[in-house]
Motif scaffolding. Sequence first.
Motif, mmCIF file in Angstrom:
data_model
loop_
_atom_site.group_PDB
_atom_site.id
_atom_site.type_symbol
_atom_site.label_atom_id
_atom_site.label_comp_id
_atom_site.label_asym_id
_atom_site.label_seq_id
_atom_site.Cartn_x
_atom_site.Cartn_y
_atom_site.Cartn_z
ATOM 1 N N UNK A 75 31.848 27.147 122.811
ATOM 2 C CA UNK A 75 32.950 28.024 123.263
ATOM 3 C C UNK A 75 33.385 27.280 124.610
ATOM 4 N N UNK A 76 32.201 27.461 125.544
ATOM 5 C CA UNK A 76 32.180 26.528 126.817
ATOM 6 C C UNK A 76 33.007 25.226 126.886
ATOM 7 N N UNK A 77 32.021 24.552 126.307
ATOM 8 C CA UNK A 77 32.497 23.040 125.961
ATOM 9 C C UNK A 77 33.644 22.762 125.574
ATOM 10 N N UNK A 78 34.062 23.479 124.611
ATOM 11 C CA UNK A 78 35.490 23.347 124.132
ATOM 12 C C UNK A 78 36.521 23.730 125.084
ATOM 13 N N UNK A 79 36.451 24.641 125.893
ATOM 14 C CA UNK A 79 37.256 25.002 126.930
ATOM 15 C C UNK A 79 37.456 23.904 128.028
ATOM 16 N N UNK A 80 36.164 23.486 128.187
ATOM 17 C CA UNK A 80 36.041 22.033 129.165
ATOM 18 C C UNK A 80 36.900 21.032 128.688
ATOM 19 N N UNK A 81 36.677 20.670 127.372
ATOM 20 C CA UNK A 81 37.532 19.591 126.812
ATOM 21 C C UNK A 81 39.046 19.922 126.917
ATOM 22 N N UNK A 82 39.237 21.085 126.434
ATOM 23 C CA UNK A 82 40.849 21.428 126.403
ATOM 24 C C UNK A 82 41.475 21.191 127.821
#
Length: 93
Positions: A75-82
Amino acid sequence: MTNVDAIWLTIGFAGQLLFTSRFLVQWIASERSGRSVVPLAFWWFSLAGGVTLLAYALWRQDPVFAIGQASGLVIYTRNLVLIGRQRRQERSV
C-alpha cells in the motif's frame, strides 16, 4: 541477551519509531494547513518503518507480524507510485 538480540531489538524499536513518526508528520502538516492532509513524508516514513519492522518480524519468525507489515508495504509503495505519477503529469502540463 546476546549482542545479536540487542541489535535486532534496536532495529525493532527504530522501525517502531519511524512508523510512529509518520503520525506526527501528518498531525503537524494538518495543523499547519488547518485541514486534514497526508504529506509525502507520511508515506516515506510508512515505507521506512514498514521495511524495518518487516525485517524485525522475519528475524523473530513471526508470520502474523510479517504478513501485516508486508501487506502494508504494498500500500505504501503504491501510494508513492501514484504520487510520483501525478507529479510527473502536473509538470508536463
